[in-house]
Every structure is written in structure tokens, then in C-alpha cells.
Design a protein around this motif. Structure first.
Motif, PDB file in Angstrom:
ATOM      1  N   SER A  76       0.918  -1.344  -0.061  1.00 54.88           N
ATOM      2  CA  SER A  76      -0.153  -0.039  -0.045  1.00 54.88           C
ATOM      3  C   SER A  76       0.899   1.118   0.093  1.00 54.88           C
ATOM      4  CB  SER A  76      -0.882   0.111   1.255  1.00 54.88           C
ATOM      5  OG  SER A  76      -0.346  -0.078   2.522  1.00 54.88           O
ATOM      6  N   GLU A  77       2.226   1.132   0.354  1.00 56.60           N
ATOM      7  CA  GLU A  77       2.998   2.170   0.205  1.00 56.60           C
ATOM      8  C   GLU A  77       4.197   2.049  -0.595  1.00 56.60           C
ATOM      9  OE1 GLU A  77       4.117   3.149   4.299  1.00 56.60           O
ATOM     10  OE2 GLU A  77       2.334   4.427   4.569  1.00 56.60           O
ATOM     11  N   LEU A  78       4.602   2.942  -1.404  1.00 59.47           N
ATOM     12  CA  LEU A  78       5.806   3.104  -2.298  1.00 59.47           C
ATOM     13  C   LEU A  78       6.963   3.946  -1.554  1.00 59.47           C
ATOM     14  CD1 LEU A  78       6.552   1.304  -4.885  1.00 59.47           C
ATOM     15  CD2 LEU A  78       5.743   3.432  -6.110  1.00 59.47           C
ATOM     16  N   LEU A  79       7.990   3.285  -1.615  1.00 54.46           N
ATOM     17  CA  LEU A  79       9.375   4.197  -1.233  1.00 54.46           C
ATOM     18  C   LEU A  79      10.068   4.623  -2.737  1.00 54.46           C
ATOM     19  CD1 LEU A  79      10.736   2.330   1.856  1.00 54.46           C
ATOM     20  CD2 LEU A  79       9.185   4.047   1.979  1.00 54.46           C
TER      21      LEU A  79
ATOM     22  N   ALA B  14       3.739  -5.155  -8.902  1.00 56.35           N
ATOM     23  CA  ALA B  14       3.250  -5.860  -8.003  1.00 56.35           C
ATOM     24  C   ALA B  14       3.240  -6.986  -7.743  1.00 56.35           C
ATOM     25  CB  ALA B  14       1.729  -5.065  -8.011  1.00 56.35           C
ATOM     26  N   SER B  15       2.888  -7.860  -6.472  1.00 56.41           N
ATOM     27  CA  SER B  15       2.741  -9.289  -6.521  1.00 56.41           C
ATOM     28  C   SER B  15       1.682  -9.761  -7.045  1.00 56.41           C
ATOM     29  CB  SER B  15       3.111  -9.519  -4.776  1.00 56.41           C
ATOM     30  OG  SER B  15       1.914  -9.045  -4.039  1.00 56.41           O
ATOM     31  N   ARG B  16       0.498  -8.980  -7.063  1.00 54.50           N
ATOM     32  CA  ARG B  16      -0.654  -9.621  -7.511  1.00 54.50           C
ATOM     33  C   ARG B  16      -0.509  -9.921  -9.113  1.00 54.50           C
ATOM     34  NH1 ARG B  16      -2.100  -4.014  -7.435  1.00 54.50           N
ATOM     35  NH2 ARG B  16      -2.567  -3.132  -9.775  1.00 54.50           N
ATOM     36  N   GLU B  17      -1.439 -10.884  -9.634  1.00 50.53           N
ATOM     37  CA  GLU B  17      -1.316 -11.308 -10.842  1.00 50.53           C
ATOM     38  C   GLU B  17      -1.455 -10.360 -11.981  1.00 50.53           C
ATOM     39  OE1 GLU B  17      -3.586 -15.015 -13.240  1.00 50.53           O
ATOM     40  OE2 GLU B  17      -3.176 -15.301 -11.188  1.00 50.53           O
ATOM     41  N   LEU B  18      -0.649 -10.461 -13.090  1.00 49.87           N
ATOM     42  CA  LEU B  18      -0.598  -9.365 -14.077  1.00 49.87           C
ATOM     43  C   LEU B  18      -1.710  -9.983 -15.264  1.00 49.87           C
ATOM     44  CD1 LEU B  18       2.965  -8.426 -14.678  1.00 49.87           C
ATOM     45  CD2 LEU B  18       1.233  -7.316 -13.177  1.00 49.87           C
ATOM     46  N   GLN B  19      -2.607  -8.914 -15.601  1.00 50.91           N
ATOM     47  CA  GLN B  19      -3.563  -9.480 -16.290  1.00 50.91           C
ATOM     48  C   GLN B  19      -3.328  -8.649 -17.607  1.00 50.91           C
ATOM     49  OE1 GLN B  19      -5.762 -11.642 -15.850  1.00 50.91           O
ATOM     50  NE2 GLN B  19      -5.341 -11.868 -13.747  1.00 50.91           N
ATOM     51  N   GLY B  20      -4.261  -8.925 -18.517  1.00 52.49           N
ATOM     52  CA  GLY B  20      -3.819  -8.494 -20.122  1.00 52.49           C
ATOM     53  C   GLY B  20      -2.990  -9.194 -20.757  1.00 52.49           C
ATOM     54  N   GLY B  21      -3.116  -9.142 -21.998  1.00 52.28           N
ATOM     55  CA  GLY B  21      -2.134  -9.963 -22.878  1.00 52.28           C
ATOM     56  C   GLY B  21      -1.945  -9.608 -24.250  1.00 52.28           C
ATOM     57  N   GLY B  22      -1.158 -10.201 -24.745  1.00 51.59           N
ATOM     58  CA  GLY B  22      -1.199  -9.865 -26.456  1.00 51.59           C
ATOM     59  C   GLY B  22      -0.108  -8.894 -26.817  1.00 51.59           C
TER      60      GLY B  22
ATOM     61  N   GLU C 217      -2.702   3.632  -2.693  1.00 48.62           N
ATOM     62  CA  GLU C 217      -4.343   3.501  -2.066  1.00 48.62           C
ATOM     63  C   GLU C 217      -4.850   4.886  -2.382  1.00 48.62           C
ATOM     64  OE1 GLU C 217      -5.082   2.086   1.680  1.00 48.62           O
ATOM     65  OE2 GLU C 217      -4.483  -0.030   1.086  1.00 48.62           O
ATOM     66  N   LYS C 218      -4.299   6.059  -2.024  1.00 48.26           N
ATOM     67  CA  LYS C 218      -4.681   7.318  -2.313  1.00 48.26           C
ATOM     68  C   LYS C 218      -4.077   8.190  -3.456  1.00 48.26           C
ATOM     69  CE  LYS C 218      -4.721   8.149   2.668  1.00 48.26           C
ATOM     70  NZ  LYS C 218      -4.271   8.795   4.027  1.00 48.26           N
ATOM     71  N   GLY C 219      -3.007   7.494  -3.921  1.00 47.88           N
ATOM     72  CA  GLY C 219      -2.482   8.135  -5.185  1.00 47.88           C
ATOM     73  C   GLY C 219      -1.902   9.422  -5.055  1.00 47.88           C
ATOM     74  N   VAL C 220      -1.403   9.645  -3.827  1.00 46.07           N
ATOM     75  CA  VAL C 220      -0.570  10.979  -3.632  1.00 46.07           C
ATOM     76  C   VAL C 220       0.674  10.657  -2.771  1.00 46.07           C
ATOM     77  CG1 VAL C 220      -2.551  12.318  -3.701  1.00 46.07           C
ATOM     78  CG2 VAL C 220      -1.895  11.184  -1.399  1.00 46.07           C
ATOM     79  N   PHE C 221       1.583  11.646  -2.595  1.00 48.19           N
ATOM     80  CA  PHE C 221       2.817  11.426  -1.716  1.00 48.19           C
ATOM     81  C   PHE C 221       2.361  11.807  -0.473  1.00 48.19           C
ATOM     82  CE2 PHE C 221       4.832  11.498  -5.961  1.00 48.19           C
ATOM     83  CZ  PHE C 221       5.774  10.535  -5.755  1.00 48.19           C
ATOM     84  N   THR C 222       2.608  10.965   0.582  1.00 42.93           N
ATOM     85  CA  THR C 222       2.141  11.266   1.987  1.00 42.93           C
ATOM     86  C   THR C 222       3.306  11.699   2.921  1.00 42.93           C
ATOM     87  OG1 THR C 222       2.561   8.947   2.524  1.00 42.93           O
ATOM     88  CG2 THR C 222       0.268   9.895   1.757  1.00 42.93           C
TER      89      THR C 222
END
Length: 374
Positions: free
Chosen positions: A55-58, A316-324, A72-77
Motif C-alpha cells: 500500500s506504500e511505495l518508497l 506488484a505481487s498480484r497477478e498481471l492481467q492483460g495480454g497480447g 491507495e490514495k494516489g498521493v505522496f504522503t
């Protein structure tokens, strides 16, 4: 609250200081910064997750600042100063037990910072010209460092007085001349104590700290150009390496043989990362493209143009969707970066060209634009 950040599964840092997020499902790329206040001092050199929930990116910048971005908020905190720019850019960034972070700069100063402290709570000297610092995914207190004429070292942050492992240089060549070493990147091999490194002399080495031998237990070479980045797939029996010529290859860590190469790149590779659960590898570099290849058939799955030269990426560790097709992703990227272009053009000062009248021989007048050399 910016809902766009929730959609992004790939994060990238650029030389212009822009944090970029890419949604592979919708073929969209977003910029998460104010483009009117950008400068080279804000160049993004390192990215890391701030917590296990992602949920946080350094974001480590070249001015010594570490900014915290909320996905989650889309801003620098938050932003904190974690070093002097004169010490060099960040060569590594990682989180430690929640609010604490680990930083390492090119001069070799490796520090641990806590949220409630203005200065570092721990500091060690990893040697000069450090190119990379990596944290063990199993033990957060275990980190590896290495650089130019700076051999691989493993550190325990709970006992930072001296490294727990220091690699030994390669044996002299057949002319009894010393072989130089230049560690560019490293990674911890899953389910073992081994560490794999790539060098600026197109070498791949595997070290095993559990044995008395301090020299590599495996040596391999790829191509003729300096290797710049590597990453390990989830299986751990192969390694993906990239070099300054845009070549990416898969090497077998058991025999040191090249399994195959990934095509489509046209610039030096700055960063590589394999997905945690899927057979995919993401790459970025000087050609301004994010590319995602399949490790099974080595085909290009996604290709997104991002306008700026890219330094680092984070999946991200979640599964990447989309293809082609990469073509559709590239075509959609032109529309995605239109917002960035509009902001740049709107921030420019409008320049009016001066007009002058020039007399003609027939008594009439003609209007001519004034050139810059007049």
C-alpha cells in the motif's frame, strides 16, 4: 483520492523525476507528480515497497530524499531527508520492520532510519563505488552490497560491525595478471544461502556463503558488453540478465549455459524484475519502453512507451492481467501520455514573432516575418 493508482501493477522511476504507474489491463500509463516543478535533482534512482501489503511505495531521489507514495490514495504522503547528495545517488532502498527503511548510497554509507528519529539509528561502511544494495526476501536484516572494485559483501544489520561474508576475487588469468571485479547487481537465490551476481565484465557468478570457499562456485559469461541488471524467476534455477546493448538472456544457474534470449529491446537495460508467481519478466531502460516478456516462449507480451528514460521498476505481487500484442499497448500509450504533453506545453511561455514592413521597388509594401538572425 486518485483511483488510478489502484489500477497500476507496474511502477517505474524516470530520470526526469516522474513516478509512473502502468495499468496493463487497460493499456494505460499515468504520471504521479507535478510536472511543473520537476528538476534533475528529483531523478528517481530506487523504488521499494514500504510494507508487505504493497500500500506504500518508497521512492528514492537523487537529492537524498525518500518520498512515500500511497498506492491507495494516489498521493505522496511523506518525504524525509536520508543523506547528502554529495555522497552520491541511492544504490539501494528497502523497508525494515514497518516504519524503518534501509538506504545505501554510492559512497558506501549504508544506514537504517526510523520514523521517530531525525538521524540514522545504525550506519556501516560498505566501501566505495557501491553499485547495488539488495535485501534478502527471507531475512530483512540481511543485505548484500557490491560495486566497482568492491567485492560482494553480506551484512547482518543486527551485527553491523563487519560483514558476515566477503567474497574473494577471481584467480589470476593465464598471464598471472589480476582480474578486475565490478559487481553491478545481485540477488538472493530462493531456498538456499547462495547469492548470484552480474558484473561489468559480462560475467555471472554464484557465491555460496555456507561453504568455506569464498570464490564463486559457478562462473558464466554472456555476450561482450557490461551486464547491468539481473533478476531471478520464482523457480530459482535460472537467472535473467541484461546488458548495456539491450540484450536480455536466460542463464541456467546449474550449468552456466544460456537458455535463450529475449528480443525487441533497442537501448541499454537499467532494471529487470521477474514476477513473483507468473513466468514473466519486466524490463526498462534507455529506450523509454516498458517491456514484459514471457519466460516460457520468450515472446513479448506488453510494450508501453513512457516518454522518459527509465531508471528502475517495481512489479506488484498480484497477478498481471492483460495480454497480447505489444503494438496495441504502444498505440494506447500515445493516448496515455497525452496528458503529460498537454501539461508541458501549457507550462511554456508563449513567444510572439515580431512583424516588420519592408518597402518594395514598386511602391507597394509586403509583410515579412522577422527572422532570429535579423
Amino acid at each position: 483520492m486518485d483511483e488510478r493508482s489502484r489500477l497500476c501493477s507496474v511502477w517505474l522511476g524516470s530520470e526526469t523525476g516522474i513516478l509512473k504507474g502502468v495499468d496493463l489491463d487497460r493499456k494505460q500509463a499515468f504520471n504521479f507528480c507535478n510536472t511543473r516543478t520537476l528538476s534533475r535533482e528529483q531523478e528517481v534512482r530506487a523504488l521499494s515497497w514500504g510494507d508487505s501489503a504493497e500500500s506504500e511505495l518508497l521512492v528514492g531521489c537523487s537529492d537524498g530524499t525518500v518520498r512515500t507514495f500511497s498506492t491507495e490514495k494516489g498521493v505522496f504522503t511523506e518525504a524525509r531527508s536520508c543523506g547528502d547528495p554529495q555522497e552520491g545517488c541511492f544504490s539501494g532502498l528497502a523497508s525494515l520492520r514497518g516504519s524503518a527503511i534501509i538506504t545505501c548510497v554510492e559512497c558506501g554509507k549504508l544506514r537504517v532510519w526510523r520514523e521517530d528519529s531525525s538521524g540514522p539509528v545504525a550506519e556501516l561502511d560498505a566501501g566505495s563505488n557501491v553499485c547495488r544494495m539488495r535485501q534478502s526476501p527471507v531475512d530483512q536484516n540481511r543485505v548484500a552490497t557490491g560495486g566497482k572494485e568492491n567485492v560482494l559483501k553480506l551484512w547482518d544489520l543486527e551485527r553491523p560491525e563487519k560483514p558476515v561474508f566477503t567474497a574473494k576475487n577471481l584467480r589470476d588469468d593465464w598471464l598471472d595478471l589480476r582480474r578486475p571485479h565490478w559487481v553491478k547487481d545481485m540477488s538472493f537465490i530462493p531456498d538456499s544461502d547462495k547469492v548470484v551476481t552480474c558484473t561489468g565484465y559480462h560475467q555471472v557468478h554464484v557465491f555460496d556463503p555456507s561453504t568455506p570457499q569464498r570464490r564463486p562456485v559457478l562462473e558464466a559469461e554472456f555476450g561482450e558488453y557490461p551486464l547491468t541488471a539481473l533478476s531471478l524467476p520464482a523457480a530459482g534455477d535460472t537467472v535473467v540478465v541484461g546488458n548495456t546493448q539491450g540484450q536480455i538472456a536466460l542463464l541456467d544457474l546449474r550449468k552456466g549455459l544460456v537458455h535463450g534470449c529475449l528480443k525487441g529491446l533497442s537501448g541499454g537495460v537499467r532494471a529487470l524484475q521477474c514476477h513473483a508467481s507468473q513466468p514473466l519478466v519486466a524490463s526498462c531502460g534507455l529506450d523509454r519502453f516498458l517491456r514484459i516478456h514471457s519466460l516460457k516462449d520468450r515472446k513479448l507480451q506488453h510494450k508501453v512507451y513512457l516518454k522518459s528514460r527509465l531508471n528502475c521498476l517495481l512489479l506488484a505481487s498480484r497477478e498481471l492481467q492483460g495480454g497480447g500484442a505489444g503494438g496495441s499497448a504502444e498505440g494506447g500509450a500515445e493516448q496515455e501520455v497525452k496528458e503529460e504533453e498537454d501539461e508541458v506545453w501549457n507550462s511554456m511561455e508563449r513567444v510572439e514573432e515580431a512583424m516588420k514592413r519592408k518597402a518594395t521597388g514598386g511602391g507597394g509594401e509586403e509583410v515579412k516575418r522577422k527572422k532570429g538572425g535579423d
